[in-house]
Enzyme design. Structure first.
Site, PDB file in Angstrom:
ATOM      1  N   TYR A  62      33.827  48.164  47.750  1.00 10.23           N
ATOM      2  CA  TYR A  62      34.391  46.942  48.327  1.00 10.23           C
ATOM      3  C   TYR A  62      35.615  47.220  49.201  1.00 10.23           C
ATOM      4  CZ  TYR A  62      31.391  45.010  44.741  1.00 10.23           C
ATOM      5  OH  TYR A  62      30.313  44.719  43.960  1.00 10.23           O
ATOM      6  N   ARG A 120      28.101  38.295  43.465  1.00 10.58           N
ATOM      7  CA  ARG A 120      29.035  39.241  42.847  1.00 10.58           C
ATOM      8  C   ARG A 120      29.618  40.180  43.903  1.00 10.58           C
ATOM      9  NH1 ARG A 120      30.699  41.500  38.049  1.00 10.58           N
ATOM     10  NH2 ARG A 120      30.642  43.757  37.842  1.00 10.58           N
ATOM     11  N   HIS A 145      34.487  46.374  35.892  1.00  5.63           N
ATOM     12  CA  HIS A 145      33.939  47.722  36.047  1.00  5.63           C
ATOM     13  C   HIS A 145      34.710  48.707  35.181  1.00  5.63           C
ATOM     14  CE1 HIS A 145      32.572  46.688  40.426  1.00  5.63           C
ATOM     15  NE2 HIS A 145      31.670  46.337  39.538  1.00  5.63           N
ATOM     16  N   HIS A 177      22.892  38.669  42.829  1.00  9.76           N
ATOM     17  CA  HIS A 177      23.894  39.736  42.831  1.00  9.76           C
ATOM     18  C   HIS A 177      24.713  39.748  44.127  1.00  9.76           C
ATOM     19  CE1 HIS A 177      25.318  42.790  40.114  1.00  9.76           C
ATOM     20  NE2 HIS A 177      25.518  43.603  41.135  1.00  9.76           N
ATOM     21  N   LYS A 236      26.481  44.875  30.479  1.00 13.13           N
ATOM     22  CA  LYS A 236      26.321  46.243  30.973  1.00 13.13           C
ATOM     23  C   LYS A 236      27.537  47.111  30.662  1.00 13.13           C
ATOM     24  CE  LYS A 236      24.187  46.946  34.850  1.00 13.13           C
ATOM     25  NZ  LYS A 236      23.818  46.954  36.259  1.00 13.13           N
ATOM     26  N   ARG A 248      27.530  38.215  37.040  1.00 11.04           N
ATOM     27  CA  ARG A 248      26.117  38.581  37.150  1.00 11.04           C
ATOM     28  C   ARG A 248      25.310  37.353  36.742  1.00 11.04           C
ATOM     29  NH1 ARG A 248      28.663  42.985  34.564  1.00 11.04           N
ATOM     30  NH2 ARG A 248      28.469  44.928  35.742  1.00 11.04           N
TER      31      ARG A 248
END
Length: 185
Positions: A172, A140, A163, A137, A56, A31
């Protein structure tokens, strides 16, 4: 990505820094805040690893550095050291305002800001003739899609991007036909 990276070569002042930063963001799915906050101690060129500190609530990881990344990092770190020497000389040797720990420095010697990176990425997108103006972004997302295109397992992509919830990773792999190739053999 090739056109975007090539566009950085047109900037003699910060092109090396920008090329290194853009490549690391793409290859490691960083990020913009993660990339701008990177410190020198997160890079170990001898061991060829990068400590990725996810934000995050993401899972931080240690990831391998590839040959091209190492080459660019070595070049940028040498250039970064030249910048620091020039600033110290200009400030009478103190260099008090310099951020010695930030990996990616602005032209003023502070950590590169998100706002500055947004602007430079947009400029490189224009120079590269990209149809859409890029935003950080996208790098990413491009990482996630590139890994899926290579046939990487969804769980591996999840870990690589940090994640916690696999639902953030499925996007993805869901549209990638490569995932079906091993069926019916």
């Amino acid at each position: 990505m090739d056109r975007l990276l090539a566009a950085t070569k047109e900037n003699p002042r910060t092109g090396l820094r920008d090329r290194c930063l853009i490549l690391l963001m793409f290859r490691h799915g960083l990020r913009v805040t993660e990339a701008c906050a990177m410190r020198m101690d997160q890079v170990d060129l001898e061991s060829k690893i990068l400590q990725v500190q996810r934000l995050k609530g993401g899972l931080s990881t240690t990831q391998p550095l590839r040959t091209e990344e190492i080459r660019l990092l070595k070049g940028w770190m040498a250039e970064r050291e030249r910048w620091l020497r020039q600033w110290r000389k200009k400030e009478g040797g103190t260099g008090a305002a310099l951020d010695r720990h930030a990996l990616f420095l602005s032209t003023r010697g502070t950590a590169l800001s998100r706002k500055t990176f947004w602007a430079l990425l947009r400029r490189y997108g224009e120079l590269a003739g990209l149809a859409l103006p890029p935003h950080p972004h996208m790098l990413r997302h491009a990482c996630g899609f590139a890994l899926a295109d290579q046939g990487a397992d969804t769980r591996l992509i999840q870990d690589y991007l940090g994640h916690r919830n696999i639902q953030h990773t499925v996007r993805y792999t869901a549209t990638n036909p490569v995932r079906f190739e091993k069926l019916w053999r």
